[in-house]
Design an enzyme around this catalytic site. Structure first.
Site, short mmCIF file in Angstrom:
data_model
loop_
_atom_site.label_atom_id
_atom_site.label_comp_id
_atom_site.label_asym_id
_atom_site.label_seq_id
_atom_site.Cartn_x
_atom_site.Cartn_y
_atom_site.Cartn_z
N GLN A 159 -64.87 101.22 47.55
CA GLN A 159 -65.96 101.43 46.61
C GLN A 159 -67.18 100.76 47.23
O GLN A 159 -67.39 99.56 47.10
CB GLN A 159 -65.65 100.83 45.23
CG GLN A 159 -66.72 101.12 44.19
CD GLN A 159 -66.51 100.35 42.89
OE1 GLN A 159 -65.83 99.32 42.88
NE2 GLN A 159 -67.11 100.84 41.82
N ARG A 212 -42.94 43.94 80.87
CA ARG A 212 -44.01 43.10 80.35
C ARG A 212 -44.32 41.98 81.35
O ARG A 212 -43.50 41.63 82.20
CB ARG A 212 -43.63 42.50 79.00
CG ARG A 212 -42.39 41.63 79.01
CD ARG A 212 -42.16 41.01 77.63
NE ARG A 212 -41.00 40.14 77.62
CZ ARG A 212 -39.83 40.44 77.05
NH1 ARG A 212 -39.66 41.62 76.47
NH2 ARG A 212 -38.84 39.57 77.06
N HIS A 228 -40.77 50.97 60.75
CA HIS A 228 -42.14 50.64 60.38
C HIS A 228 -43.06 50.65 61.59
O HIS A 228 -42.66 50.37 62.71
CB HIS A 228 -42.23 49.27 59.69
CG HIS A 228 -41.19 48.30 60.13
ND1 HIS A 228 -40.50 47.49 59.26
CD2 HIS A 228 -40.68 48.02 61.36
CE1 HIS A 228 -39.63 46.75 59.94
NE2 HIS A 228 -39.73 47.06 61.19
N GLU A 271 -67.90 97.03 22.05
CA GLU A 271 -68.29 95.81 22.75
C GLU A 271 -68.99 94.84 21.81
O GLU A 271 -69.52 95.23 20.77
CB GLU A 271 -69.21 96.15 23.94
CG GLU A 271 -68.56 97.04 24.99
CD GLU A 271 -67.29 96.45 25.56
OE1 GLU A 271 -67.24 95.21 25.74
OE2 GLU A 271 -66.35 97.22 25.83
#
Length: 459
Positions: free
Chosen positions: A72, A439, A362, A154
């Site tokens: 449309q 380390r 964690h 309406e």
């Protein structure tokens, strides 16, 4: 008899104040258009035609391959929109449902009842109506003393008496298909809006003495047409209430359903406990006896049975049975956690697979990694997977122990049963059964602290 359907989805939705076509705004995880399309499928239409216009390409993508589309190009009213479907439907025998794509709360059951009512009463047209406590702004259904529909009036044209009528037009109809397209040839734009109204077809049928009926919805909420963000929020609220009620009926417990947000396609098994402020989105599936605590957010993920997710986020991942996640964990896309894994507080997993019974309690980041079973990650472990240009993979075998505050720089592999000492930086492969220490050596300088300002004797 054969059913057809026309879905009106061409409008811009100016009052939404959005670049997105109105029908593509989402309610409970999917677009309003998809909600309508699913409900329409309940009547098993032989053909469904969707009328598109504003940003048609975007709308077409949502239902591509599932419906026929017609354009449309000018929005000249509801009657004009239905005319666009004429090349597809005009020569077919049966009844045609006409429905707006911005009515996401309509149910398939109601549409089936509407079709059955239309057929059983041998109507040429049937209007779907609803009883409104406050009908202001809606078209009213005017009936005669026998209950027959005379007209739709309406708000602006209604008399004082007609304004007291509470039965309103929802904008959904069923028509005899052939008569619909014949009548559409006789409507015009002689109205205040200069548009073709589908309601004018009802007047034509009445003038011809043809039978027009009305089927009234049992639930007024289903009639909601969404024209602005306020109505969109209302639709969202109603839809989520329906979704949560469905899950509760099926054996899911909610601490506070009004503060729980579950999309329409989410699947939840019985005996799941859902606390407040939980959000489940997309294609998420939750296994039986799982507990989802306050603040959990899960998107497009599969969660196994007897898991506990505590105030954490999981995205596009799989979590097996017996896993515990959180609090404050983040499982990012492409991750999989095997049975009995524990991912604790402030742990992030991204694009990684983690084997059974592995624990990261964690303060850990696991990215682009393949982790075996029974691995233990100490606090502060980081897999370094990105060098600024490319991402690399870390492979960690079974039964590996990674000490706290370790940095594992990919690409690297830790063999089965190996151990990484706390505080290590690992840059090379670690063989199976080996201990890796990466380390610096500790040096103690006797009495040296006495020279520094912090020492009590220097204050």
């Amino acid at each position: 008899m054969t059913n057809y359907a026309i879905i009106l989805a061409a409008g811009k939705g100016t009052r939404m104040k959005s670049d997105l076509p109105k029908v593509l705004h989402k309610v409970a995880g999917i677009s309003m258009l998809e909600h309508v399309f699913r409900s329409v499928n309940a009547i098993n239409p032989e053909k469904t035609v969707t009328v598109i216009g504003h940003k048609a390409e975007l709308v077409e993508q949502v239902l591509a391959g599932q419906t026929e589309f017609v354009r449309q190009t000018e929005q000249l009213g509801t009657g004009h929109a239905v005319m666009m479907a004429e090349p597809v439907l005009e020569n077919l025998t049966g009844q045609t449902l006409v429905i707006a794509g911005d009515t996401p709360l309509i149910t398939g059951e109601s549409l089936k009842n509407l079709i059955d009512f239309h057929i059983n009463h041998k109507n040429v047209a049937t209007i779907l109506t609803a009883e409104a406590d406050n009908p202001f702004g809606y078209g009213r259904i005017v009936r005669n003393q026998h209950g027959e529909v005379l007209k739709i009036v309406e708000q602006k044209d209604a008399s004082d008496f007609e304004q007291q009528i509470k039965e309103i037009n929802t904008g959904t109809y069923v028509f005899d298909n052939a008569r619909l397209f014949e009548a559409l040839k006789n409507i015009n734009t002689n109205n205040a809006q200069g548009e073709y109204y589908i309601t004018d077809v009802i007047g034509i049928f009445r003038e011809n003495g043809e039978k027009v009926g009305a089927y009234t919805l049992k639930d007024f909420d289903e009639s909601l047409g969404v024209n602005d963000r306020v109505a969109l929020a209302t639709a969202e609220s109603v839809m989520r209430r329906r979704i949560n009620q469905k899950h509760m009926v099926n054996g899911v417990s909610f601490v506070n359903p009004d503060a729980t947000y579950i999309d329409v396609d989410v699947e939840i098994a019985p005996e799941v406990q859902v606390e407040a402020n939980v959000t489940l989105k997309g294609q998420t599936k939750i296994g039986a006896e799982t507990i989802l605590t306050n603040g959990t957010y899960i998107v497009d993920s599969v969660i196994g049975e007897r898991t506990v997710i505590t105030n954490s986020m999981i995205e596009e991942s799989s979590v097996a049975d017996g896993v515990t996640v959180g609090p404050y964990a983040h499982i990012r896309p492409g991750s999989s956690l095997a049975k009995d894994v524990h991912v604790g507080n402030f742990v992030e997993v991204k694009g990684s697979s983690i084997g059974e019974n592995t624990k990261a309690g964690h303060l850990t980041y696991i990215g682009n990694s393949e982790v075996g079973a029974n691995v233990n990650f100490g606090a502060g472990t980081i897999t370094v997977n990105y060098d600024g240009q490319k991402k690399y993979k870390t492979i960690i075998g079974a039964n590996v122990f990674v000490g706290s505050n370790s940095t594992i720089i990919a690409p690297v592999e830790l063999g089965d049963n190996s151990l990484v000492g706390a505080g290590s930086t690992i840059t090379k492969d670690v063989p199976a059964d080996a201990i890796a220490l990466g380390r610096g050596r500790q040096i103690n300088k006797e009495d040296y602290a006495k020279r520094l300002p912090h020492h009590p004797q220097n204050k």
